[in-house]
Every structure is written in structure tokens, then in C-alpha cells.
Design an enzyme around this catalytic site. Structure first.
Site, PDB file in Angstrom:
ATOM      1  N   HIS A   1      -3.764   6.674   1.162  1.00  0.00           N
ATOM      2  CA  HIS A   1      -4.144   5.295   0.859  1.00  0.00           C
ATOM      3  C   HIS A   1      -5.455   4.983   1.583  1.00  0.00           C
ATOM      4  CE1 HIS A   1      -4.299   1.062   0.548  1.00  0.00           C
ATOM      5  NE2 HIS A   1      -3.992   0.850   1.812  1.00  0.00           N
TER       6      HIS A   1
ATOM      7  N   CYS B   1       0.818  -1.228   0.000  1.00  0.00           N
ATOM      8  CA  CYS B   1       0.000   0.000   0.000  1.00  0.00           C
ATOM      9  C   CYS B   1       0.844   1.268   0.000  1.00  0.00           C
ATOM     10  CB  CYS B   1      -0.959  -0.010   1.176  1.00  0.00           C
ATOM     11  SG  CYS B   1      -1.910  -1.519   1.228  1.00  0.00           S
TER      12      CYS B   1
ATOM     13  N   ASN C   1     -10.034  -1.193  -0.612  1.00  0.00           N
ATOM     14  CA  ASN C   1      -8.579  -1.021  -0.510  1.00  0.00           C
ATOM     15  C   ASN C   1      -7.940  -1.607  -1.766  1.00  0.00           C
ATOM     16  OD1 ASN C   1      -5.853  -1.339   0.010  1.00  0.00           O
ATOM     17  ND2 ASN C   1      -6.121  -2.072   2.107  1.00  0.00           N
TER      18      ASN C   1
HETATM   19  N1  ACO Z   1     -17.623  -9.537   9.628  1.00  0.00           N
HETATM   20  C1  ACO Z   1     -18.026  -9.744  10.898  1.00  0.00           C
HETATM   21  N2  ACO Z   1     -17.188  -9.906  11.923  1.00  0.00           N
HETATM   22  C2  ACO Z   1     -15.870  -9.878  11.646  1.00  0.00           C
HETATM   23  C3  ACO Z   1     -15.359  -9.678  10.353  1.00  0.00           C
HETATM   24  C4  ACO Z   1     -16.310  -9.516   9.311  1.00  0.00           C
HETATM   25  N3  ACO Z   1     -15.939  -9.311   8.035  1.00  0.00           N
HETATM   26  N4  ACO Z   1     -14.021  -9.685  10.393  1.00  0.00           N
HETATM   27  C5  ACO Z   1     -13.675  -9.888  11.667  1.00  0.00           C
HETATM   28  N5  ACO Z   1     -14.793 -10.015  12.428  1.00  0.00           N
HETATM   29  C6  ACO Z   1     -14.888 -10.243  13.858  1.00  0.00           C
HETATM   30  C7  ACO Z   1     -13.660 -10.944  14.426  1.00  0.00           C
HETATM   31  O1  ACO Z   1     -13.759 -12.341  14.299  1.00  0.00           O
HETATM   32  C8  ACO Z   1     -13.698 -10.470  15.855  1.00  0.00           C
HETATM   33  O2  ACO Z   1     -14.636 -11.262  16.561  1.00  0.00           O
HETATM   34  P1  ACO Z   1     -14.338 -11.719  18.081  1.00  0.00           P
HETATM   35  O3  ACO Z   1     -14.250 -10.443  18.864  1.00  0.00           O
HETATM   36  O4  ACO Z   1     -15.526 -12.570  18.399  1.00  0.00           O
HETATM   37  O5  ACO Z   1     -13.045 -12.456  18.025  1.00  0.00           O
HETATM   38  C9  ACO Z   1     -14.249  -9.056  15.764  1.00  0.00           C
HETATM   39  O6  ACO Z   1     -14.946  -8.972  14.510  1.00  0.00           O
HETATM   40  C10 ACO Z   1     -13.203  -7.979  15.820  1.00  0.00           C
HETATM   41  O7  ACO Z   1     -12.164  -8.345  14.887  1.00  0.00           O
HETATM   42  P2  ACO Z   1     -10.933  -7.402  14.630  1.00  0.00           P
HETATM   43  O8  ACO Z   1     -10.009  -8.054  13.665  1.00  0.00           O
HETATM   44  O9  ACO Z   1     -10.388  -6.978  15.954  1.00  0.00           O
HETATM   45  O10 ACO Z   1     -11.667  -6.170  13.923  1.00  0.00           O
HETATM   46  P3  ACO Z   1     -11.116  -4.726  13.649  1.00  0.00           P
HETATM   47  O11 ACO Z   1     -11.986  -3.730  14.258  1.00  0.00           O
HETATM   48  O12 ACO Z   1      -9.627  -4.617  13.901  1.00  0.00           O
HETATM   49  O13 ACO Z   1     -11.321  -4.594  12.060  1.00  0.00           O
HETATM   50  C11 ACO Z   1      -9.933  -4.637  10.118  1.00  0.00           C
HETATM   51  C12 ACO Z   1     -10.636  -5.467  11.187  1.00  0.00           C
HETATM   52  C13 ACO Z   1     -11.010  -3.888   9.340  1.00  0.00           C
HETATM   53  C14 ACO Z   1      -9.191  -5.571   9.187  1.00  0.00           C
HETATM   54  C15 ACO Z   1      -8.956  -3.621  10.768  1.00  0.00           C
HETATM   55  O14 ACO Z   1      -8.129  -4.292  11.704  1.00  0.00           O
HETATM   56  C16 ACO Z   1      -8.047  -2.901   9.799  1.00  0.00           C
HETATM   57  O15 ACO Z   1      -8.511  -2.113   8.993  1.00  0.00           O
HETATM   58  N6  ACO Z   1      -6.737  -3.125   9.890  1.00  0.00           N
HETATM   59  C17 ACO Z   1      -5.745  -2.422   9.053  1.00  0.00           C
HETATM   60  C18 ACO Z   1      -5.690  -3.010   7.676  1.00  0.00           C
HETATM   61  C19 ACO Z   1      -4.597  -2.334   6.878  1.00  0.00           C
HETATM   62  O16 ACO Z   1      -4.386  -1.121   6.939  1.00  0.00           O
HETATM   63  N7  ACO Z   1      -3.835  -3.124   6.127  1.00  0.00           N
HETATM   64  C20 ACO Z   1      -2.684  -2.560   5.420  1.00  0.00           C
HETATM   65  C21 ACO Z   1      -2.967  -2.339   4.011  1.00  0.00           C
HETATM   66  S1  ACO Z   1      -3.308  -3.802   3.103  1.00  0.00           S
HETATM   67  C22 ACO Z   1      -1.886  -4.220   2.168  1.00  0.00           C
HETATM   68  O17 ACO Z   1      -0.799  -3.833   2.469  1.00  0.00           O
HETATM   69  C23 ACO Z   1      -2.077  -5.165   1.002  1.00  0.00           C
END
Ligand code: ACO
Length: 329
Positions: A256, A112, A286
Site C-alpha cells: 500500500h 488501506c 494514497n
Molecule cells: N505542509 C506543511 N506543513 C505541514 C503539513 C503540510 N501539508 N502537514 C503538517 N504540517 C506541519 C504540522 O503542522 C507540524 O508543524 P508543527 O511542528 O509546527 O506542529 C509539522 O508539519 C509536522 O507534522 P506531522 O504531522 O508530525 O508530520 P509527519 O512527518 O508525521 O507527516 C504525515 C505527516 C505525512 C501525514 C505522516 O504522519 C504519515 O504519513 N502518517 C501515516 C499516514 C497513513 O499511513 N495513514 C493510513 C492510511 S490512510 C487510510 O486508511 C484511508
């Protein structure tokens, strides 16, 4: 010698995949995805469209906007983690599709942050007079490397390409178009948090690996989220320092598009007003290396980013790698 952006372009495949479509594939909902990421839908390239096709389409559009003929291009840099092949580089396929004979062409892999890395390289080639017309492309076909059974990642990504043409500054006055400052960083200690474990030489693909989907994206989202806000804020401050501008002089934050919550927090920490924060994550998700140049071109073509505006771009992703670029259009 300073460089400047001469033209911008982008390409998005037509097919749309909505959150409701994904909710039919994995246990998720439109409401969860919108609340946690800001995404409503993303574009998915049809099977006949390759990464290099999207890259070439975006590059053609940027060349037209810049008034530069393919024969004048003397360097092509493609930022991507989803190239057509492991070898050769996607940039060589783009060279052929553009009809840009004999210029050097190579890929860089910084996920990214890829576009900011590629722009920094282009800026350096121009500063050292090694090139005069550089095509910089950010392109991703992430839908083909995502595990569509992993709800933690498959909701996030989309396909597309964006491009800019970079050349030497045409006017050296104070308010002239320029790449004003850049900043790039890497912290390899977080490499395991965002990785495609297999398919490279470390773990060649076997039927067992295919069954475990180890050739698809694996991400610890929380690990990345925690460092994203801090590192994106600090790299933006560095680009502002390098470009000798105050944050009040920034017209647009063109970041990004990983997560609306990350964007909001970075803008708040920098002191950039919400109305200056450009977004399209709700429509395209993304798109990794492609997201900054797609957002840039959409807003240039919409007349929102005008000549003379200052734009602060930043990205962070797998590596982890991150960086920023401050430009005046
Ligand atoms: N639908 C429903 N529930 C979900 C989903 C979904 N799609 N995905 C995860 N959950 C659940 C999990 O299982 C978890 O449940 P639990 O509490 O029972 O264990 C709960 O939701 C919370 O999960 P988290 O992973 O903690 O959710 P978070 O709020 O962190 O959101 C996300 C996840 C959107 C991926 C976030 O962490 C994020 O945006 N991270 C950064 C991503 C990023 O910037 N990546 C870099 C760029 S990508 C690249 O380089 C190619």
C-alpha cells in the site's frame, strides 16, 4: 484447494492535481509534501465519474486480462470506504455495470488494508469451493471525503481503482501460480486516530457538522505512522510463514502506498532490497483500498512482474486494520 490470480486491471481518472495546485489551496509546499511523503501529484475524478464507474472499469480490464466473461463471474467483492451510497453496496452497482447477472456482490470496509482483506475472502471462497471466478476490486474516490482545508490530510489522497480476477489454481506443481499465504489483523483501539466522525448513524449530518467538516477525513498522522512500520513488517512475516517462503524468495514488495518513508522502513526491516520495492505514490498518492491492485497491474502490464514471480502485498489503514498476501503470479 489453492486460488490464483487469473488477471489484473486498473483505472485512473485523467485529471492530475499537483503539489503546487494544493499549495494554492492550503499552507504547504511541493518541497514539504515530497520530502515527508514522496508524493508529487495525484489523480482526481471529475464530478461525472463515480466510485462504481472506476471499479467497473478496473474490473472489466482484469476480466479481459483473465479471459473471463462477465457471465462467468460468481462473486464480486469491492473493498472501499468511499462507496457511491451508504446503501446499497457499491458491488451491486459494479455487478450491473459489468453485466454479471445474479452473482452475489458485497463491499468490505478495511480502508488501506481493504484489498488484502478482500483477496483473503476470495481465497477462502475458492478454497471451500463456494466460488470459481471472483472479481476483487479496490476502489476509492477519496477526493470527495477529504477536507481540502486540512493540510495534514488533503495532500495525501488520490482517486482510482484496481482489480484482480481470482480462480482455482490451474496447475498444482511447486512453482505454479497461487495465493500462497495471507494474514489479516485489526486493532480497534486506534479507531479514533483515523475516522470520518459524522455522516453515519452515530452522528447524522447537520448544518453545524458540515460547517465543522466532521463529515470529512480526520487523521492523527503520527499515531498511524508509529504503528504502520511495526505492524506491516510483522504481517508480512506471517504471510511468508503461511506461504512457506523465505524473504529472499520474494521478487517484489507491492505495498500500500501511504508514505515513502513507511515503505523504506518496512522493506529495510524485512531485508528486502530497495530495487525490489515497487512504488507509484509519486504519481497517484494514497488511493487506500485501490493502491495495491493499481500498483500490481501497472507492473504486470509494464512486464516488470512476470509469470512465476512472487509478490508480497501489504496494507494498513483506518481501523486500524492491516494485512498481507503473498502470491506467485
Ligand atoms: N505542509 C506543511 N506543513 C505541514 C503539513 C503540510 N501539508 N502537514 C503538517 N504540517 C506541519 C504540522 O503542522 C507540524 O508543524 P508543527 O511542528 O509546527 O506542529 C509539522 O508539519 C509536522 O507534522 P506531522 O504531522 O508530525 O508530520 P509527519 O512527518 O508525521 O507527516 C504525515 C505527516 C505525512 C501525514 C505522516 O504522519 C504519515 O504519513 N502518517 C501515516 C499516514 C497513513 O499511513 N495513514 C493510513 C492510511 S490512510 C487510510 O486508511 C484511508
Amino acid at each position: 484447494m489453492r486460488s490464483q490470480i487469473l488477471g489484473t486491471g486498473h483505472y485512473l481518472p485523467a485529471p492530475v492535481r499537483t503539489n503546487d495546485d494544493i499549495a494554492k489551496m492550503v499552507d504547504t509546499s511541493d518541497e514539504w509534501i515530497r520530502e515527508r511523503t514522496g508524493i508529487r501529484e495525484r489523480r482526481i475524478a471529475p464530478p461525472e465519474v463515480q466510485n462504481s464507474d472506476m471499479a467497473a472499469a478496473a474490473a472489466k480490464s482484469a476480466l479481459e486480462a483473465a479471459g473471463v466473461a462477465p457471465s462467468e463471474v460468481d462473486l464480486i467483492i469491492v473493498a472501499t470506504v468511499t462507496g457511491d451510497h451508504l446503501m446499497p453496496a457499491t458491488a451491486v452497482l459494479v455487478q450491473q455495470k459489468l453485466g454479471a447477472p445474479n452473482c452475489p456482490a458485497f463491499d468490505i470496509s478495511a480502508a488501506c488494508a481493504g484489498f488484502v482483506y478482500a483477496l483473503t475472502i476470495a481465497d477462502s471462497f475458492i478454497a471451500t469451493k463456494r466460488a470459481r471466478r471472483v472479481v476483487v476490486v479496490g476502489v476509492e474516490l477519496l477526493s470527495r471525503i477529504v477536507n481540502w482545508q486540512d493540510r495534514g490530510t488533503c495532500i495525501l489522497f488520490g482517486d482510482g481503482a484496481g482489480a484482480v480476477v481470482v480462480g482455482p489454481q490451474e496447475d498444482s506443481s511447486e512453482s505454479a501460480s497461487a495465493v500462497l499465504g495471507t494474514s489479516i489483523h485489526t486493532d480497534g483501539s486506534l479507531a479514533p486516530s483515523l475516522i470520518i466522525p459524522a455522516g453515519g448513524t452515530a452522528k447524522p449530518v447537520t448544518s453545524e457538522i458540515l460547517a465543522l467538516a466532521e463529515n470529512k477525513v480526520f487523521m492523527r498522522g503520527q499515531d498511524i505512522f508509529k504503528v504502520a512500520v511495526k505492524n506491516l513488517t510483522s504481517t508480512c512475516k506471517e504471510a511468508l510463514t503461511n506461504g512457506a517462503l523465505d524473504v529472499e524468495q520474494v521478487d517484489w514488495l507491492c505495498s500500500h502506498q501511504a508514505n515513502l518513508r513507511i515503505l523504506d522502513q518496512v522493506a529495510a526491516r524485512l531485508g528486502i532490497a530497495p530495487e525490489k520495492v515497487l512504488t507509484n505514490i509519486e504519481r497517484v498518492g494514497n488511493t487506500s483500498s485501490a493502491s495495491i491492485p493499481i500498483l500490481l497491474d501497472e507492473n504486470v502490464r509494464a512486464g516488470k512482474i512476470k509469470k512465476g514471480h512472487t509478490v508480497l502485498m501489504c496494507g494498513l489503514g483506518a481501523g486500524i486494520s492491516w494485512g498481507s498476501a503473498l502470491i506467485r503470479l
